[in-house]
Design an enzyme around this catalytic site. Structure first.
Site, PDB file in Angstrom:
ATOM      1  N   ASP A 271      -7.110  -1.036  -4.717  1.00  0.00           N
ATOM      2  CA  ASP A 271      -8.199  -0.613  -3.829  1.00  0.00           C
ATOM      3  C   ASP A 271      -9.030   0.489  -4.478  1.00  0.00           C
ATOM      4  O   ASP A 271     -10.257   0.518  -4.359  1.00  0.00           O
ATOM      5  CB  ASP A 271      -7.632  -0.100  -2.497  1.00  0.00           C
ATOM      6  CG  ASP A 271      -6.893  -1.173  -1.721  1.00  0.00           C
ATOM      7  OD1 ASP A 271      -7.215  -2.360  -1.895  1.00  0.00           O
ATOM      8  OD2 ASP A 271      -5.992  -0.817  -0.933  1.00  0.00           O
TER       9      ASP A 271
ATOM     10  N   ASP B 279       0.855  -1.196   0.000  1.00  0.00           N
ATOM     11  CA  ASP B 279       0.000   0.000   0.000  1.00  0.00           C
ATOM     12  C   ASP B 279       0.884   1.236   0.000  1.00  0.00           C
ATOM     13  O   ASP B 279       2.001   1.215   0.544  1.00  0.00           O
ATOM     14  CB  ASP B 279      -0.908   0.014   1.229  1.00  0.00           C
ATOM     15  CG  ASP B 279      -1.984  -1.055   1.174  1.00  0.00           C
ATOM     16  OD1 ASP B 279      -2.479  -1.335   0.069  1.00  0.00           O
ATOM     17  OD2 ASP B 279      -2.322  -1.613   2.230  1.00  0.00           O
TER      18      ASP B 279
END
Length: 200
Positions: A183, A149
């Site tokens: 995401d 991430d």
């Protein structure tokens, strides 16, 4: 543009963007390092990894991680089969686009979960930059990789006023989650899906 071409373009574009950025972050940044996007201090590339779900959420230790990886693969297979069926039925372009984004996001995070453990050396706080295909092998076995991430937008932070009940005097931060391109793709797909059903 045909329905097949639209789906293929979305899948390929989102997967490439997701994986190129993840590999760059993994091989050029130290775990926890931050870079301001265009020099901003509220829009950051902040390198972290997680064992769990979207936006850094976690799930049930090592067994939970394996279950989650297998679930992701199963869900991606179902999504791919459904996409093929939507193309065959000549479904509405908005519905096709929505499921294409969701599928692309699911596939992007599957790559990390399944393969990154065997492809890269470990990224750890205080450690160095990860190496691709390290001589001694990767940091984990197949299906146990961590999801990379990097997008972090701590837009507002401070301390709640003391006069507020329960939370008074405690710090707050909005927006806390750290996320990736996959995401974003899933979120865009869900929003488009809601728009489609609202219009319908």
């Amino acid at each position: 543009m045909s329905r097949k071409a639209t789906v293929a373009l979305i899948l390929l574009t989102m997967l490439l963007l997701d994986q190129i950025l993840k590999v760059w972050v993994k091989t050029h940044m130290v775990y926890g390092e931050e870079i301001g996007i265009l020099g901003a201090d509220r829009a950051l590339i902040h390198f972290v990894e997680n064992n769990g779900m979207a936006f850094g959420l976690s799930f049930g230790g090592r067994i939970g991680k394996l279950v989650l990886s297998l679930f992701r693969i199963g869900a991606a297979v179902v999504l791919c089969v459904y996409l093929v069926e939507l193309i065959r039925r000549r479904a509405h372009p908005l519905l096709l686009t929505a499921f294409s984004f969701i599928t692309a996001g699911a596939l992007g995070n599957i790559v990390d979960s399944v393969l990154y453990g065997v492809l890269f050396s470990a990224s750890e706080p205080g450690g160095g930059v990860a190496e691709f295909l390290p001589e001694g092998g990767g940091y984990e076995s197949l299906f146990f990789g961590r999801v990379v991430d990097m997008f972090y937008f701590p837009l507002f932070y401070g301390v709640y006023p003391d006069w507020l009940p329960v939370v008074g005097g405690t710090p707050y931060l909005f927006f806390r989650p750290i996320f990736n391109v996959a995401d974003v793709a899933i979120s865009v797909g869900v929003v488009l899906l809601l728009v489609y059903y609202y219009r319908k």
